[in-house]
Design an enzyme around this catalytic site. Structure first.
Site, PDB file in Angstrom:
ATOM      1  N   THR A 102       0.808  -1.219   0.000  1.00 22.61           N
ATOM      2  CA  THR A 102       0.000   0.000   0.000  1.00 22.61           C
ATOM      3  C   THR A 102       0.843   1.271   0.000  1.00 22.61           C
ATOM      4  O   THR A 102       0.482   2.260  -0.628  1.00 22.61           O
ATOM      5  CB  THR A 102      -0.917  -0.006   1.254  1.00 22.61           C
ATOM      6  OG1 THR A 102      -1.828  -1.092   1.115  1.00 22.61           O
ATOM      7  CG2 THR A 102      -1.688   1.276   1.401  1.00 22.61           C
ATOM      8  N   ASP A 109       1.531  -6.673  -4.235  1.00 22.44           N
ATOM      9  CA  ASP A 109       0.724  -6.662  -3.026  1.00 22.44           C
ATOM     10  C   ASP A 109       1.328  -7.801  -2.196  1.00 22.44           C
ATOM     11  O   ASP A 109       1.621  -8.871  -2.741  1.00 22.44           O
ATOM     12  CB  ASP A 109      -0.729  -6.976  -3.389  1.00 22.44           C
ATOM     13  CG  ASP A 109      -1.645  -6.889  -2.186  1.00 22.44           C
ATOM     14  OD1 ASP A 109      -2.526  -6.025  -2.184  1.00 22.44           O
ATOM     15  OD2 ASP A 109      -1.473  -7.712  -1.248  1.00 22.44           O
ATOM     16  N   SER A 110       1.522  -7.609  -0.924  1.00 25.02           N
ATOM     17  CA  SER A 110       2.273  -8.620  -0.171  1.00 25.02           C
ATOM     18  C   SER A 110       1.560  -9.955  -0.054  1.00 25.02           C
ATOM     19  O   SER A 110       2.149 -10.945   0.352  1.00 25.02           O
ATOM     20  CB  SER A 110       2.672  -8.098   1.206  1.00 25.02           C
ATOM     21  OG  SER A 110       1.566  -8.010   2.052  1.00 25.02           O
TER      22      SER A 110
HETATM   23  N1  ASP Z   1      -2.670  -5.462   0.570  1.00 30.04           N
HETATM   24  C1  ASP Z   1      -1.585  -4.605   0.988  1.00 30.04           C
HETATM   25  C2  ASP Z   1      -0.328  -5.423   1.036  1.00 30.04           C
HETATM   26  O1  ASP Z   1      -0.105  -6.141   1.968  1.00 30.04           O
HETATM   27  C3  ASP Z   1      -1.898  -4.012   2.303  1.00 30.04           C
HETATM   28  C4  ASP Z   1      -0.871  -3.029   2.817  1.00 30.04           C
HETATM   29  O2  ASP Z   1       0.233  -2.888   2.335  1.00 30.04           O
HETATM   30  O3  ASP Z   1      -1.195  -2.351   3.825  1.00 30.04           O
HETATM   31  O4  ASP Z   1       0.455  -5.396   0.147  1.00 30.04           O
END
Ligand code: ASP
Length: 346
Positions: free
Chosen positions: A13, A58-59
């Site tokens: 994010t 995205d992780s």
């Molecule tokens: N979906 C995102 C991720 O983990 C959430 C974040 O980074 O806050 O890449």
């Protein structure tokens, strides 16, 4: 002379922008955004370079491949920089921080993993502060561990869990206190920091092993567990009730666990409670696990237990040694309890 920090930008994010399909990473954007943060140009701040990964993820899509890439990039640049910051999505950040803690053997410099709940792109965000402080910690403090920095708190990476999907205070280290607090000043609790005695970085690459994580539920069907335990499974982390208990009314469950263990499957028992530890053998309802040769994960997070299993399998140790090391602290990921049994107190 200015200190130097190597930033690895993997996605998440923190660097996302709004698109028609929702938030998504955008190539080249992080360079521009960081360049626009005037605080990063202050005298007290380190110089930095950014290694933006070819595919920003995205992780949720981060796997052992990315863990290996991050670890290898740190190794390649180890002697040129004073510290390392890994920008990463928050969803699996605790898994990556745990994995890096085990992969980076003999680490003697800070590796600070961070990210944000709101992208830099938004006017109100937590990304800016997380990046600035992560850079300060990575360059100016003697914390040669894999840490996770978020919302004013520096955690030991392999003790963390993401506990909130929408709060800016998204991480906790339920069983180990903070390594540092960034309030008016950055206060480091040096007595908690681990310093490796045999410095000299070595990256242990994780192999690709079939490992499962299963959360025990009331009335759990033995067939379900039996299916999961089938070959080629090599290891399983059981998130049991309380201090390591499971339903024991179906005796077949004990046989299924024992058969798997006899085949060489390593069974680690963690607790599904957020705080405290799993210690099998305290209650009768964990006796099946004891008889099957399972080992206690004590107060390890599931994230750390998973990373540790990958690590121990990758070391090619035999099952006996693996089980023995699961119960020892290798990176400060576990506190071995001096537990008094419930009944012993009477
Ligand atoms: N979906 C995102 C991720 O983990 C959430 C974040 O980074 O806050 O890449």
């Amino acid at each position: 002379m200015k200190k130097k920090v190597y930033i690895i930008y993997t996605g998440g994010t923190i660097g996302m922008v709004k698109t028609d399909k929702g938030y998504a990473p955008y190539k080249g954007y992080m360079y521009k955004e960081l360049d626009a943060i005037s605080e990063l140009k202050a005298d007290i701040m380190p110089e930095y370079v950014i290694n933006e990964y070819e595919t920003l993820l995205d992780s949720s899509n981060v796997s052992q491949q990315e863990w290996k890439k991050i670890a290898k990039d740190i190794e390649k640049n180890y002697h040129k920089y004073d510290g390392f910051v890994v920008l990463h999505g928050t969803d699996t950040m605790a898994y990556t921080a745990s994995a890096l803690a085990f992969m980076l053997e003999g680490l003697g410099k800070p590796v600070v993993v961070t990210g944000s709940q709101i992208p830099l792109w938004e006017v109100r965000n937590d990304a800016r502060e997380n990046i600035i402080t992560a850079l300060q910690i990575a360059s100016g403090y003697d914390v040669p561990e894999v840490c996770l920095y978020f919302n004013g708190k520096l955690f030991r990476g392999c003790r963390t869990i993401k506990t909130s999907s929408d709060s800016l205070d998204a991480f906790k280290s339920p069983n180990f206190p903070l390594l540092a607090k960034a309030g008016v000043d950055i206060e480091v609790y040096y007595h908690r920091i681990i310093h490796n005695t045999n410095k000299g970085l070595n990256v242990l690459e994780f192999g690709d092993f079939p490992i499962a994580v299963v959360k025990i539920i009331p009335g759990m069907q033995t067939d379900v567990l039996e299916n999961i335990l089938k070959p080629p499974l090599k290891g399983i982390i059981i998130e049991a009730f309380g201090v390591g208990n499971i339903p024991t009314q179906d005796e077949r469950l004990g046989r299924v666990l024992k058969e798997a263990s006899d085949r060489g499957v390593v069974i680690i028992v963690c607790t599904q409670c957020l705080e405290g530890e799993a210690h099998i053998g305290v209650y009768e309802t964990s006796s099946m696990l004891v008889e099957a040769g399972a080992v206690s994960g004590y107060d390890m997070t599931t994230e750390a237990a998973l990373a540790k299993l990958y690590y121990l399998f990758s070391k090619n140790y035999d099952v006996k040694k693996i089980k023995c090391l699961v119960e020892e602290s290798l990176r400060g990921e576990l506190t071995k309890p001096l537990l008094v049994g419930v009944g012993d107190q009477r």
